[in-house]
Design an enzyme around this catalytic site. Structure first.
Site, short mmCIF file in Angstrom:
data_model
loop_
_atom_site.label_atom_id
_atom_site.label_comp_id
_atom_site.label_asym_id
_atom_site.label_seq_id
_atom_site.Cartn_x
_atom_site.Cartn_y
_atom_site.Cartn_z
N GLY A 1 0.92 -1.23 -0.12
CA GLY A 1 -0.01 -0.14 -0.09
C GLY A 1 1.02 1.16 -0.02
O GLY A 1 1.93 1.28 0.34
N GLN A 24 2.98 10.13 1.42
CA GLN A 24 4.40 9.29 1.11
C GLN A 24 5.09 9.58 0.26
O GLN A 24 6.20 9.36 -0.12
CB GLN A 24 4.11 7.61 1.38
CG GLN A 24 3.51 7.32 2.49
CD GLN A 24 3.28 5.77 2.64
OE1 GLN A 24 2.21 5.22 1.91
NE2 GLN A 24 4.57 5.09 3.14
N CYS A 70 5.96 0.06 7.51
CA CYS A 70 5.63 1.36 6.67
C CYS A 70 6.89 1.45 5.51
O CYS A 70 7.74 1.73 6.27
CB CYS A 70 5.10 2.54 7.50
SG CYS A 70 4.63 3.81 6.48
N LEU A 71 6.48 2.05 4.61
CA LEU A 71 7.72 1.84 3.70
C LEU A 71 8.30 3.59 4.18
O LEU A 71 9.70 3.62 3.84
CB LEU A 71 7.24 2.23 2.28
CG LEU A 71 6.52 1.09 1.48
CD1 LEU A 71 6.15 1.41 0.12
CD2 LEU A 71 7.90 -0.04 1.30
N HIS A 88 -4.45 1.53 7.84
CA HIS A 88 -2.77 2.04 7.88
C HIS A 88 -2.88 3.12 6.68
O HIS A 88 -2.33 4.22 7.08
CB HIS A 88 -1.86 0.97 7.76
CG HIS A 88 -0.48 1.39 7.34
ND1 HIS A 88 0.39 0.75 8.18
CD2 HIS A 88 0.20 2.19 6.48
CE1 HIS A 88 1.53 1.55 7.62
NE2 HIS A 88 1.22 2.15 6.82
N GLU A 89 -3.39 2.81 5.44
CA GLU A 89 -3.39 3.79 4.29
C GLU A 89 -4.35 4.97 4.53
O GLU A 89 -3.99 6.07 4.49
CB GLU A 89 -3.88 3.18 3.12
CG GLU A 89 -2.68 2.13 2.93
CD GLU A 89 -1.22 2.40 2.89
OE1 GLU A 89 -0.75 3.47 2.61
OE2 GLU A 89 -0.47 1.57 3.34
N HIS A 136 -2.58 7.11 7.03
CA HIS A 136 -1.83 8.22 6.23
C HIS A 136 -2.48 9.48 5.91
O HIS A 136 -1.86 10.71 5.80
CB HIS A 136 -1.25 7.60 5.09
CG HIS A 136 -0.09 6.71 5.30
ND1 HIS A 136 1.20 7.41 5.95
CD2 HIS A 136 0.25 5.28 4.97
CE1 HIS A 136 2.13 6.27 6.17
NE2 HIS A 136 1.76 5.13 5.60
NI NI Z 1 2.48 3.37 5.40
#
Ligand code: NI
Length: 165
Positions: free
Chosen positions: A46, A51, A88-89, A130-131, A134
């Site tokens: 995701g 991000q 998370c990235l 999670h997304e 964000h």
């Molecule tokens: Ni993330």
């Protein structure tokens, strides 16, 4: 299509509530294509617009067979509990256990602006939460206990130093 640079914690854009997506045009289509390419290149499941440095309520995901674009996402319901690891990235993919709802219903708009609802369980439900977080300026580490949050932050700092050589 192009791979974009992934913004990392503690960048300010990751802490901001995103603006609503208003225009469903060719620019949005290109952005969504670039976000998918960036997510796949980073081997993520995701990726949200903050991000890649854009304070917008938008995410893409491709998680356990569920591939979608979510503009202006809303969590309609979240039920039950699941235990599991999350990462998370934007925080170096460092994992930590985090309890989340087990079943989640999402309402969002697709890349053409059509409103849809989608239910998910397990990892895909975790990804919805999670997304969407964000898009609201929240990272998964914000939901950890102070002890676990410090642990993830320390490991991330070490990783960043190591990367810089
Ligand atoms: Ni993330």
């Amino acid at each position: 299509m192009a791979v974009m640079e992934i913004v990392e914690h503690p960048a300010q854009v990751l802490k901001e509530v995103g603006a609503s997506v208003e225009k469903f045009d060719a620019d949005l289509e290109k952005l969504v294509a670039d976000m998918f390419e960036t997510m796949y290149a980073a081997e993520g499941v995701g990726l949200a617009a903050p991000q890649v440095g854009l304070s917008l309520r938008l995410f893409v995901m491709d998680c356990v067979g569920l591939k979608l674009v979510a503009a202006n996402p809303e969590i309609l319901s979240a039920e039950g509990e699941q235990e599991g690891e999350e990462a998370c990235l934007s925080v170096g993919k460092i994992h930590s256990p985090l309890t989340r709802a087990a079943r989640v219903r999402l309402r969002a708009q697709d890349v053409r602006g059509e409103i849809y609802e989608q239910e998910a369980e397990g990892l895909a439900a975790r990804c919805f939460l999670h997304e969407t977080d964000h898009c609201d300026g929240l990272l998964f580490i914000d939901r950890l206990s102070p002890l676990r949050r410090d642990m993830v932050k320390r490991r991330f700092q070490k990783m960043k130093k190591w990367r810089q050589g």
